[in-house]
Design a protein around this motif. Structure first.
Motif, PDB file in Angstrom:
ATOM      1  N   VAL A 169       5.449 -14.341 -14.476  1.00  0.00           N
ATOM      2  CA  VAL A 169       6.309 -14.425 -13.293  1.00  0.00           C
ATOM      3  C   VAL A 169       7.706 -14.830 -13.748  1.00  0.00           C
ATOM      4  CG1 VAL A 169       6.703 -15.559 -11.079  1.00  0.00           C
ATOM      5  CG2 VAL A 169       4.375 -15.046 -11.822  1.00  0.00           C
ATOM      6  N   VAL A 170       8.710 -14.116 -13.278  1.00  0.00           N
ATOM      7  CA  VAL A 170      10.105 -14.400 -13.611  1.00  0.00           C
ATOM      8  C   VAL A 170      10.879 -14.619 -12.324  1.00  0.00           C
ATOM      9  CG1 VAL A 170      12.184 -13.591 -14.792  1.00  0.00           C
ATOM     10  CG2 VAL A 170       9.935 -12.945 -15.663  1.00  0.00           C
ATOM     11  N   VAL A 171      11.676 -15.684 -12.292  1.00  0.00           N
ATOM     12  CA  VAL A 171      12.535 -15.970 -11.144  1.00  0.00           C
ATOM     13  C   VAL A 171      13.887 -15.324 -11.393  1.00  0.00           C
ATOM     14  CG1 VAL A 171      13.554 -17.760  -9.694  1.00  0.00           C
ATOM     15  CG2 VAL A 171      11.349 -18.157 -10.798  1.00  0.00           C
ATOM     16  N   GLY A 172      14.317 -14.483 -10.478  1.00  0.00           N
ATOM     17  CA  GLY A 172      15.559 -13.750 -10.659  1.00  0.00           C
ATOM     18  C   GLY A 172      16.770 -14.413 -10.048  1.00  0.00           C
ATOM     19  N   ALA A 173      16.709 -15.710  -9.753  1.00  0.00           N
ATOM     20  CA  ALA A 173      17.848 -16.462  -9.216  1.00  0.00           C
ATOM     21  C   ALA A 173      18.326 -17.445 -10.273  1.00  0.00           C
ATOM     22  CB  ALA A 173      17.458 -17.195  -7.936  1.00  0.00           C
ATOM     23  N   HIS A 174      19.642 -17.474 -10.528  1.00  0.00           N
ATOM     24  CA  HIS A 174      20.175 -18.305 -11.603  1.00  0.00           C
ATOM     25  C   HIS A 174      19.868 -19.776 -11.387  1.00  0.00           C
ATOM     26  CE1 HIS A 174      23.013 -20.156 -14.380  1.00  0.00           C
ATOM     27  NE2 HIS A 174      23.211 -18.972 -14.936  1.00  0.00           N
ATOM     28  N   ARG A 175      19.988 -20.234 -10.123  1.00  0.00           N
ATOM     29  CA  ARG A 175      19.815 -21.666  -9.845  1.00  0.00           C
ATOM     30  C   ARG A 175      18.393 -22.153 -10.080  1.00  0.00           C
ATOM     31  NH1 ARG A 175      19.459 -19.018  -5.006  1.00  0.00           N
ATOM     32  NH2 ARG A 175      17.802 -19.651  -3.553  1.00  0.00           N
ATOM     33  N   ALA A 176      17.428 -21.239 -10.080  1.00  0.00           N
ATOM     34  CA  ALA A 176      16.022 -21.634 -10.233  1.00  0.00           C
ATOM     35  C   ALA A 176      15.345 -20.817 -11.324  1.00  0.00           C
ATOM     36  CB  ALA A 176      15.288 -21.449  -8.909  1.00  0.00           C
ATOM     37  N   PHE A 177      16.129 -20.303 -12.266  1.00  0.00           N
ATOM     38  CA  PHE A 177      15.589 -19.389 -13.264  1.00  0.00           C
ATOM     39  C   PHE A 177      14.419 -20.019 -14.027  1.00  0.00           C
ATOM     40  CE2 PHE A 177      15.634 -17.813 -17.686  1.00  0.00           C
ATOM     41  CZ  PHE A 177      15.248 -16.500 -17.435  1.00  0.00           C
ATOM     42  N   GLY A 178      13.421 -19.189 -14.293  1.00  0.00           N
ATOM     43  CA  GLY A 178      12.265 -19.620 -15.070  1.00  0.00           C
ATOM     44  C   GLY A 178      11.336 -18.452 -15.302  1.00  0.00           C
ATOM     45  N   ALA A 179      10.400 -18.644 -16.217  1.00  0.00           N
ATOM     46  CA  ALA A 179       9.384 -17.628 -16.499  1.00  0.00           C
ATOM     47  C   ALA A 179       8.147 -18.342 -17.006  1.00  0.00           C
ATOM     48  CB  ALA A 179       9.895 -16.614 -17.521  1.00  0.00           C
ATOM     49  N   TRP A 180       6.981 -17.909 -16.555  1.00  0.00           N
ATOM     50  CA  TRP A 180       5.740 -18.546 -16.970  1.00  0.00           C
ATOM     51  C   TRP A 180       4.577 -17.575 -16.794  1.00  0.00           C
ATOM     52  CZ3 TRP A 180       8.391 -19.491 -12.530  1.00  0.00           C
ATOM     53  CH2 TRP A 180       7.727 -19.261 -11.318  1.00  0.00           C
ATOM     54  N   ASP A 183       2.087 -10.300 -26.373  1.00  0.00           N
ATOM     55  CA  ASP A 183       1.349 -11.503 -25.979  1.00  0.00           C
ATOM     56  C   ASP A 183       2.051 -12.112 -24.766  1.00  0.00           C
ATOM     57  OD1 ASP A 183      -0.631 -13.808 -26.781  1.00  0.00           O
ATOM     58  OD2 ASP A 183       1.309 -14.762 -26.366  1.00  0.00           O
ATOM     59  N   PRO A 184       1.352 -12.377 -23.646  1.00  0.00           N
ATOM     60  CA  PRO A 184       2.036 -12.856 -22.428  1.00  0.00           C
ATOM     61  C   PRO A 184       2.724 -14.207 -22.608  1.00  0.00           C
ATOM     62  CG  PRO A 184      -0.359 -12.909 -22.166  1.00  0.00           C
ATOM     63  CD  PRO A 184      -0.087 -12.157 -23.419  1.00  0.00           C
ATOM     64  N   TRP A 185       2.126 -15.128 -23.361  1.00  0.00           N
ATOM     65  CA  TRP A 185       2.756 -16.427 -23.575  1.00  0.00           C
ATOM     66  C   TRP A 185       4.027 -16.296 -24.407  1.00  0.00           C
ATOM     67  CZ3 TRP A 185       1.643 -20.783 -21.026  1.00  0.00           C
ATOM     68  CH2 TRP A 185       0.425 -20.845 -20.346  1.00  0.00           C
ATOM     69  N   PHE A 186       4.008 -15.424 -25.399  1.00  0.00           N
ATOM     70  CA  PHE A 186       5.205 -15.144 -26.188  1.00  0.00           C
ATOM     71  C   PHE A 186       6.288 -14.535 -25.299  1.00  0.00           C
ATOM     72  CE2 PHE A 186       7.392 -11.601 -28.364  1.00  0.00           C
ATOM     73  CZ  PHE A 186       8.196 -12.324 -29.232  1.00  0.00           C
ATOM     74  N   LEU A 187       5.899 -13.574 -24.459  1.00  0.00           N
ATOM     75  CA  LEU A 187       6.859 -12.932 -23.567  1.00  0.00           C
ATOM     76  C   LEU A 187       7.492 -13.949 -22.625  1.00  0.00           C
ATOM     77  CD1 LEU A 187       8.116 -10.347 -22.315  1.00  0.00           C
ATOM     78  CD2 LEU A 187       6.085 -10.206 -20.857  1.00  0.00           C
ATOM     79  N   ALA A 188       6.676 -14.784 -21.987  1.00  0.00           N
ATOM     80  CA  ALA A 188       7.209 -15.776 -21.047  1.00  0.00           C
ATOM     81  C   ALA A 188       8.137 -16.757 -21.751  1.00  0.00           C
ATOM     82  CB  ALA A 188       6.055 -16.523 -20.375  1.00  0.00           C
ATOM     83  N   GLY A 189       7.755 -17.174 -22.956  1.00  0.00           N
ATOM     84  CA  GLY A 189       8.587 -18.130 -23.689  1.00  0.00           C
ATOM     85  C   GLY A 189       9.943 -17.563 -24.049  1.00  0.00           C
ATOM     86  N   CYS A 190       9.964 -16.302 -24.481  1.00  0.00           N
ATOM     87  CA  CYS A 190      11.246 -15.672 -24.810  1.00  0.00           C
ATOM     88  C   CYS A 190      12.115 -15.512 -23.558  1.00  0.00           C
ATOM     89  CB  CYS A 190      11.016 -14.310 -25.454  1.00  0.00           C
ATOM     90  SG  CYS A 190      10.363 -14.371 -27.142  1.00  0.00           S
ATOM     91  N   LEU A 191      11.505 -15.073 -22.469  1.00  0.00           N
ATOM     92  CA  LEU A 191      12.282 -14.775 -21.267  1.00  0.00           C
ATOM     93  C   LEU A 191      12.918 -16.020 -20.663  1.00  0.00           C
ATOM     94  CD1 LEU A 191       9.959 -12.197 -19.436  1.00  0.00           C
ATOM     95  CD2 LEU A 191      11.957 -11.736 -20.867  1.00  0.00           C
ATOM     96  N   ARG A 192      12.267 -17.167 -20.767  1.00  0.00           N
ATOM     97  CA  ARG A 192      12.754 -18.354 -20.079  1.00  0.00           C
ATOM     98  C   ARG A 192      13.848 -19.087 -20.836  1.00  0.00           C
ATOM     99  NH1 ARG A 192       8.772 -23.307 -19.714  1.00  0.00           N
ATOM    100  NH2 ARG A 192      10.768 -24.186 -19.120  1.00  0.00           N
TER     101      ARG A 192
END
Length: 726
Positions: free
Chosen positions: A604-615, A639-648
């Motif tokens: 899941v990726v948040v597309g708003a700058h003020r609340a940006f995150g990925a997990w 790998d989903p955990w690798f993807l989330a870590g890079c994106l966040r």
């Protein structure tokens, strides 16, 4: 069961899965693998509709028609009737027929007077009644009717108010404990707004045992009324079926009638031992003008804006001397200025015995902390001032999160604890009234009630009536019940225990993460790739979240299969939300293409700058609101955990933002991911997984630490520091 007689009845993929007793993914797989799978007859590409008769025939040929799904095969035909009342009438008539299967009763058939439109059923309705009766021979009369009623309630959940069974059981027990005489000495129970009969069923279980083990003595009389004729009929059938067994025609007597209780009471001569009621809230057109001189308003004319006080006085007017009423009311009834004269009248006469503040989520509307009002009709000979009014503040009874996490929307009520606290307080009031002693201060030695370790089981107080008869006549429990030192100490001990556990977790994670040595420069030739590139290459798929329709999202206590709703507004709270959907609403919304639900291991990726995150969503399924995105990685490539870590990574948000301000949006397609082999991704992914656990524990430790500081500050400021005192 033969195939559906109506070829126009259609079903979704989710309904096919229920019919076959499998998951929806299995049905999608059948559709891809088998050319013979039925062709859609309607719907959309994302939510196709199939003819039920064709689906049944295909499943039967493939040997996939599970016997468990036989009831599910019938339900789409009930839904095809379209109209809520048409469905309900057919279910009620089917229930009446099923009651005849388990016992004989004169006039109990589809032409009975209390069955709305029973003699006017359409051919389709009559066909469904016959098929339901046939199905009951395999599954049992009660189970078949309960299944149909349950699906009907789920389908129309936003139109029908249902009292949760644990709360209904609590109301019945409180009523029994609050009566004059023996707690179990109840002969007649009335619900003047019975809906589908949940409170009356709880009363039957409280005072008449069960159909298989009925209480001795005269049968309990269950009387109900409801302005909705369909619900009244369903309540009557439900109670009749619940009270029957092969050895006994009925464990209780049932008389449920349709009618407008306040304007034209269909049972005006009833005098009940107990009244249980969850009346409609905020009903402005309740009959204020035509009922202005009604004899029921003994304690004052209810204001136009206070219909709940009209229901309260109606309940009192239908009680036998010494009888008890328990009503579920919105909290504003205890404090609104318009109703203070009626509240004062109830206090002066001694009929108001208790007000209990329940935790939010106890019953619809789930966002409101509702109140229970306990009233007792005066005994023969006049008023009964009693020993005061019991005020119970149980609004804080919620289950503690487990392991530092709690799924949004699963802020469950701790029903056993709530039951103990409320019942203990009512028993204490009963003891005080029996002994006619002056109530001791809450928590004082020798006060009846409390836990085995000597700590009080509830925050409550018996407040003298004179102390409540001020200018506001405010009966809100929290404004009169002091916070007990013992309860505060118990909360502090629990917080310290959880805080210690978190410190151990943080210590272990600190040792692991601090051992990571980051190199001083980026490896040569490593490079990155954008999400957009991965989407074009087929390594990723992305779905955008959608805002659920107004009125669809609920709050408060949720069933086990509820699906949480996550929005950008939930991000500051760590992604915890009280919003949720029923499983049926979520499935229907997804099938219709109006909702986005995550699957396990999606990012899941948040597309708003003020609340940006990925997990990685380990709590899937989750309904995603707008500006949230679900990314599904091909496990052979990412790998989903690798993807989330890079994106966040914060640097990712800075370079992918649409502009520099904190209100900007994130272009998810521009987010970058390292180019690494899959084995190396998994090594990185494990580091990201531990970093996520560290962040979660750190956040919870901060929250609990703040509560500990506040609790200790309050206690020390109140002079409760142990030691020598002057």
């Amino acid at each position: 069961m033969p195939p559906s007689a109506d070829p126009t009845v259609s079903v979704t993929l989710a309904e096919i899965a229920r019919i076959a007793g499998v998951g929806r993914a299995a049905v999608s797989n059948w559709r891809r693998r088998h050319d013979s799978f039925p062709t859609p007859v309607g719907g959309t590409d994302t939510s196709p509709q199939f003819a039920l008769s064709q689906v049944e025939e295909w499943l039967r040929r493939q040997g996939k028609l599970d016997e468990v799904g036989s009831r599910e095969r019938l339900w789409p035909e009930f839904e095809a009737l379209g109209d809520r009342d048409a469905m309900g009438r057919a279910i009620a008539v089917a229930g009446a027929r099923l009651a005849r299967l388990t016992g004989e009763e004169a006039g109990l058939d589809e032409t009975a007077e209390w069955l709305p439109g029973g003699a006017d059923l359409s051919d389709a309705q009559r066909s469904l009644v016959e098929r339901a009766v046939g199905l009951a021979k395999k599954h049992g009369a009660r189970d078949t009717f309960d299944f149909l009623l349950g699906r009907w309630l789920d389908t129309h959940v936003r139109q029908i108010n249902v009292t949760p069974p644990p709360l209904a059981a609590l109301m019945a027990e409180v009523a029994g404990l609050s009566r004059d005489g023996e707690a179990g000495d109840v002969g007649t129970v009335l619900d003047p707004a019975c809906g589908t009969g949940g409170l009356l069923l709880a009363a039957a279980r409280q005072w008449a045992g069960t159909a298989d083990a009925p209480a001795s003595g005269a049968p309990l009389r269950l009387l109900g009324q409801d302005v909705d004729a369909t619900q009244a009929a369903l309540a009557a059938v439900r109670l009749l079926l619940a009270g029957r067994s092969p050895e006994r025609d009925s464990a209780w007597e049932v008389d449920v009638r349709a009618g407008n209780t306040l304007r034209a009471d269909p049972q005006p001569d009833v005098r009940a031992d107990v009244v249980l009621c969850n009346p409609p809230f905020n009903e402005r057109d309740w009959g204020y003008e035509e009922l202005a001189t009604d004899a029921r308003w003994t304690y004052g004319l209810p204001p136009r804006t206070e219909p709940e006080l009209a229901w309260t006085q109606h309940a009192l007017s239908r009680l036998a001397p010494g009888g008890t009423a328990v009503l579920l009311l919105p909290p504003g009834v205890a404090s609104r200025r318009a109703g203070r004269r009626v509240r004062a009248g109830l206090l002066r006469s001694g009929v108001l015995r208790a007000v209990v503040a329940l935790p939010p989520g106890s019953a619809p509307p789930h966002s409101v902390a509702l109140h229970l009002w306990v009233l007792r009709a005066p005994a023969e000979g006049g008023t009964d001032a009693g020993a005061g009014v019991l005020l119970v503040d149980a609004a804080d009874v919620q289950q503690e999160p487990s392991g530092g996490t709690q799924r949004a929307g699963r802020a469950a009520i701790d029903w056993p604890l709530l039951h103990r606290r409320v019942v203990s307080a009512v028993q204490e009031l009963r003891t005080i009234q029996a002994t006619q002693t002056t109530p001791a201060a809450p928590g004082a030695p020798g006060t009846p009630g409390g836990d085995a370790d000597g700590e009080r089981s509830a925050d409550h107080a018996v407040v003298p009536v004179i102390d409540l008869l001020d200018e506001e006549v405010d009966l809100t429990p929290a404004r009169h019940v002091p916070k007990k030192a013992t309860s505060a100490n118990l909360g502090l001990r629990r917080s310290w225990n959880r805080f210690g556990t978190l410190l151990h977790e943080l210590r272990d994670l600190t040792a692991t993460l601090s051992a990571l040595e980051l190199s001083g420069e980026e490896p040569a030739g490593q490079g990155t790739v954008t999400v957009g590139d991965l989407l074009r290459a087929g390594a990723l798929t992305m779905r955008a979240g959608q805002q659920p329709a107004d009125g669809l999202v609920r709050t408060g206590d949720a069933p086990d299969d509820a699906v949480r709703v996550l929005t950008v507004a939930d991000m500051p709270a760590g992604g915890r939300s009280s919003g949720w959907l029923t499983a049926s609403d979520a499935s229907a919304g997804e099938n219709a293409g109006g909702l986005t639900l995550t699957a396990p291991q999606e990012v899941v990726v948040v597309g708003a700058h003020r609340a940006f995150g990925a997990w990685v969503d380990t709590d899937a399924p989750t309904v995603l609101g707008s500006q949230l995105y679900a990314l599904r990685a091909d496990p052979a490539l990412l790998d989903p955990w690798f993807l989330a870590g890079c994106l966040r990574a914060p640097a990712n948000a800075r370079q992918a933002g649409t502009h520099a301000s904190t209100s900007s949006r994130i272009d998810v397609r521009r987010l970058q991911v390292l180019r690494l082999p899959l084995d190396e991704q998994r090594r990185y992914g494990e580091a990201f997984r531990r970093l996520t656990a560290f962040e979660r524990s750190l956040r919870e430790a901060g929250t609990i630490g703040g509560k500990l500081v506040d609790g200790l500050t309050d206690g020390i400021a109140a002079g409760r520091l142990p030691g020598n005192r002057p």
